[in-house]
Design a protein around this motif. Structure first.
Motif, PDB file in Angstrom:
ATOM      1  N   PRO A   1      -3.899   7.426  43.462  1.00  0.00           N
ATOM      2  CA  PRO A   1      -3.567   8.806  43.103  1.00  0.00           C
ATOM      3  C   PRO A   1      -3.472   9.747  44.306  1.00  0.00           C
ATOM      4  CG  PRO A   1      -5.798   8.266  42.408  1.00  0.00           C
ATOM      5  CD  PRO A   1      -5.161   6.989  42.870  1.00  0.00           C
ATOM      6  N   GLU A   2      -4.272   9.494  45.330  1.00  0.00           N
ATOM      7  CA  GLU A   2      -4.223  10.360  46.523  1.00  0.00           C
ATOM      8  C   GLU A   2      -2.878  10.214  47.233  1.00  0.00           C
ATOM      9  OE1 GLU A   2      -6.675   8.032  46.065  1.00  0.00           O
ATOM     10  OE2 GLU A   2      -8.309   9.348  45.398  1.00  0.00           O
ATOM     11  N   ARG A   3      -2.416   8.985  47.349  1.00  0.00           N
ATOM     12  CA  ARG A   3      -1.113   8.744  47.974  1.00  0.00           C
ATOM     13  C   ARG A   3       0.006   9.371  47.137  1.00  0.00           C
ATOM     14  NH1 ARG A   3       1.764   2.907  48.947  1.00  0.00           N
ATOM     15  NH2 ARG A   3       3.604   3.723  49.944  1.00  0.00           N
ATOM     16  N   PHE A   4      -0.096   9.218  45.822  1.00  0.00           N
ATOM     17  CA  PHE A   4       0.903   9.813  44.938  1.00  0.00           C
ATOM     18  C   PHE A   4       0.920  11.328  45.090  1.00  0.00           C
ATOM     19  CE2 PHE A   4       2.147  11.827  40.980  1.00  0.00           C
ATOM     20  CZ  PHE A   4       3.361  11.215  40.720  1.00  0.00           C
ATOM     21  N   GLU A   5      -0.259  11.944  45.163  1.00  0.00           N
ATOM     22  CA  GLU A   5      -0.336  13.402  45.313  1.00  0.00           C
ATOM     23  C   GLU A   5       0.330  13.848  46.612  1.00  0.00           C
ATOM     24  OE1 GLU A   5      -3.557  17.055  45.629  1.00  0.00           O
ATOM     25  OE2 GLU A   5      -4.281  14.994  45.448  1.00  0.00           O
ATOM     26  N   LYS A   6       0.038  13.148  47.697  1.00  0.00           N
ATOM     27  CA  LYS A   6       0.614  13.505  49.003  1.00  0.00           C
ATOM     28  C   LYS A   6       2.135  13.343  49.000  1.00  0.00           C
ATOM     29  CE  LYS A   6       0.381  12.378  53.901  1.00  0.00           C
ATOM     30  NZ  LYS A   6      -0.200  11.530  54.925  1.00  0.00           N
ATOM     31  N   THR A   7       2.607  12.180  48.564  1.00  0.00           N
ATOM     32  CA  THR A   7       4.051  11.918  48.547  1.00  0.00           C
ATOM     33  C   THR A   7       4.758  12.817  47.541  1.00  0.00           C
ATOM     34  OG1 THR A   7       3.626   9.616  49.155  1.00  0.00           O
ATOM     35  CG2 THR A   7       5.799  10.123  48.251  1.00  0.00           C
ATOM     36  N   GLY A   8       4.196  12.934  46.351  1.00  0.00           N
ATOM     37  CA  GLY A   8       4.804  13.770  45.316  1.00  0.00           C
ATOM     38  C   GLY A   8       4.891  15.226  45.712  1.00  0.00           C
ATOM     39  N   SER A   9       3.832  15.738  46.322  1.00  0.00           N
ATOM     40  CA  SER A   9       3.847  17.136  46.775  1.00  0.00           C
ATOM     41  C   SER A   9       4.923  17.360  47.828  1.00  0.00           C
ATOM     42  CB  SER A   9       2.473  17.520  47.333  1.00  0.00           C
ATOM     43  OG  SER A   9       1.493  17.462  46.326  1.00  0.00           O
ATOM     44  N   TYR A  10       5.086  16.401  48.722  1.00  0.00           N
ATOM     45  CA  TYR A  10       6.119  16.496  49.751  1.00  0.00           C
ATOM     46  C   TYR A  10       7.517  16.502  49.117  1.00  0.00           C
ATOM     47  CZ  TYR A  10       9.313  15.061  53.443  1.00  0.00           C
ATOM     48  OH  TYR A  10      10.391  14.980  54.289  1.00  0.00           O
TER      49      TYR A  10
ATOM     50  N   SER B   1       5.957  21.329  46.425  1.00  0.00           N
ATOM     51  CA  SER B   1       4.785  22.107  46.047  1.00  0.00           C
ATOM     52  C   SER B   1       3.668  21.145  45.656  1.00  0.00           C
ATOM     53  CB  SER B   1       5.097  23.063  44.892  1.00  0.00           C
ATOM     54  OG  SER B   1       5.464  22.329  43.750  1.00  0.00           O
ATOM     55  N   LYS B   2       2.450  21.640  45.738  1.00  0.00           N
ATOM     56  CA  LYS B   2       1.299  20.785  45.447  1.00  0.00           C
ATOM     57  C   LYS B   2       1.306  20.383  43.979  1.00  0.00           C
ATOM     58  CE  LYS B   2      -3.579  20.308  46.335  1.00  0.00           C
ATOM     59  NZ  LYS B   2      -3.462  18.923  46.736  1.00  0.00           N
ATOM     60  N   ILE B   3       1.145  19.096  43.735  1.00  0.00           N
ATOM     61  CA  ILE B   3       1.088  18.641  42.352  1.00  0.00           C
ATOM     62  C   ILE B   3      -0.367  18.466  41.932  1.00  0.00           C
ATOM     63  CG2 ILE B   3       3.352  17.550  42.392  1.00  0.00           C
ATOM     64  CD1 ILE B   3       1.976  14.870  42.671  1.00  0.00           C
ATOM     65  N   LYS B   4      -0.596  18.691  40.654  1.00  0.00           N
ATOM     66  CA  LYS B   4      -1.939  18.598  40.075  1.00  0.00           C
ATOM     67  C   LYS B   4      -1.842  17.740  38.821  1.00  0.00           C
ATOM     68  CE  LYS B   4      -2.825  23.298  41.616  1.00  0.00           C
ATOM     69  NZ  LYS B   4      -3.043  24.654  41.219  1.00  0.00           N
ATOM     70  N   ASN B   5      -2.932  17.621  38.136  1.00  0.00           N
ATOM     71  CA  ASN B   5      -2.998  16.900  36.864  1.00  0.00           C
ATOM     72  C   ASN B   5      -2.542  15.447  36.996  1.00  0.00           C
ATOM     73  OD1 ASN B   5      -3.875  19.257  35.557  1.00  0.00           O
ATOM     74  ND2 ASN B   5      -1.764  19.920  35.262  1.00  0.00           N
ATOM     75  N   ILE B   6      -3.118  14.763  37.978  1.00  0.00           N
ATOM     76  CA  ILE B   6      -2.822  13.342  38.173  1.00  0.00           C
ATOM     77  C   ILE B   6      -3.929  12.538  37.508  1.00  0.00           C
ATOM     78  CG2 ILE B   6      -2.476  11.505  39.860  1.00  0.00           C
ATOM     79  CD1 ILE B   6      -1.678  13.744  41.858  1.00  0.00           C
ATOM     80  N   GLN B   7      -3.532  11.650  36.629  1.00  0.00           N
ATOM     81  CA  GLN B   7      -4.500  10.811  35.937  1.00  0.00           C
ATOM     82  C   GLN B   7      -4.199   9.349  36.211  1.00  0.00           C
ATOM     83  OE1 GLN B   7      -4.759  11.852  31.784  1.00  0.00           O
ATOM     84  NE2 GLN B   7      -4.611  14.042  32.217  1.00  0.00           N
ATOM     85  N   THR B   8      -5.232   8.600  36.549  1.00  0.00           N
ATOM     86  CA  THR B   8      -5.085   7.171  36.771  1.00  0.00           C
ATOM     87  C   THR B   8      -5.277   6.445  35.446  1.00  0.00           C
ATOM     88  OG1 THR B   8      -5.944   7.412  39.011  1.00  0.00           O
ATOM     89  CG2 THR B   8      -5.908   5.196  38.102  1.00  0.00           C
ATOM     90  N   VAL B   9      -4.380   5.532  35.149  1.00  0.00           N
ATOM     91  CA  VAL B   9      -4.468   4.740  33.922  1.00  0.00           C
ATOM     92  C   VAL B   9      -4.556   3.264  34.275  1.00  0.00           C
ATOM     93  CG1 VAL B   9      -3.217   6.426  32.515  1.00  0.00           C
ATOM     94  CG2 VAL B   9      -1.946   4.631  33.694  1.00  0.00           C
ATOM     95  N   THR B  10      -5.154   2.511  33.410  1.00  0.00           N
ATOM     96  CA  THR B  10      -5.222   1.070  33.604  1.00  0.00           C
ATOM     97  C   THR B  10      -4.534   0.392  32.432  1.00  0.00           C
ATOM     98  OG1 THR B  10      -7.390   0.983  32.530  1.00  0.00           O
ATOM     99  CG2 THR B  10      -7.359   1.148  34.929  1.00  0.00           C
ATOM    100  N   TRP B  11      -3.965  -0.756  32.698  1.00  0.00           N
ATOM    101  CA  TRP B  11      -3.212  -1.475  31.660  1.00  0.00           C
ATOM    102  C   TRP B  11      -3.977  -2.667  31.194  1.00  0.00           C
ATOM    103  CZ3 TRP B  11       0.530   1.578  30.288  1.00  0.00           C
ATOM    104  CH2 TRP B  11       1.091   2.421  31.220  1.00  0.00           C
TER     105      TRP B  11
END
Length: 85
Positions: free
Chosen positions: A62-71, A75-85
């Protein structure tokens, strides 16, 4: 022609890289306009005046996703939830 789901969010970056001699065609925009027209014709288009919300679901990093997604989104993205399958 952009044909993958995440390309529309990086269209500007792709255009910058390829230069002004290459025309980038974004099929997602056309698809969205057609969907809007279809929803409107069936009176299914939301008329809500307030903003909605965004949630992001990731299976890992999720940290990598937040960094890449924000870039990519600019703008800074929030509300990231990790899910398991």
């Amino acid at each position: 022609i952009l044909g993958f789901t995440h390309y529309p969010i990086i269209t500007n970056k792709i255009s910058e890289y390829l230069g002004s001699n290459v025309k980038v065609i974004d099929s997602a925009k056309t698809t969205a306009l057609l969907l809007e027209s279809e929803l409107r014709s069936k009176n299914l288009l939301s008329v809500r005046k307030t903003d909605g919300y965004t949630r992001f679901y990731v299976s890992n990093e999720p940290e990598r996703f937040e960094k890449t997604g924000s870039y990519l989104l600019g703008s800074k993205i929030k509300n990231i939830q990790t899910v398991t399958w």
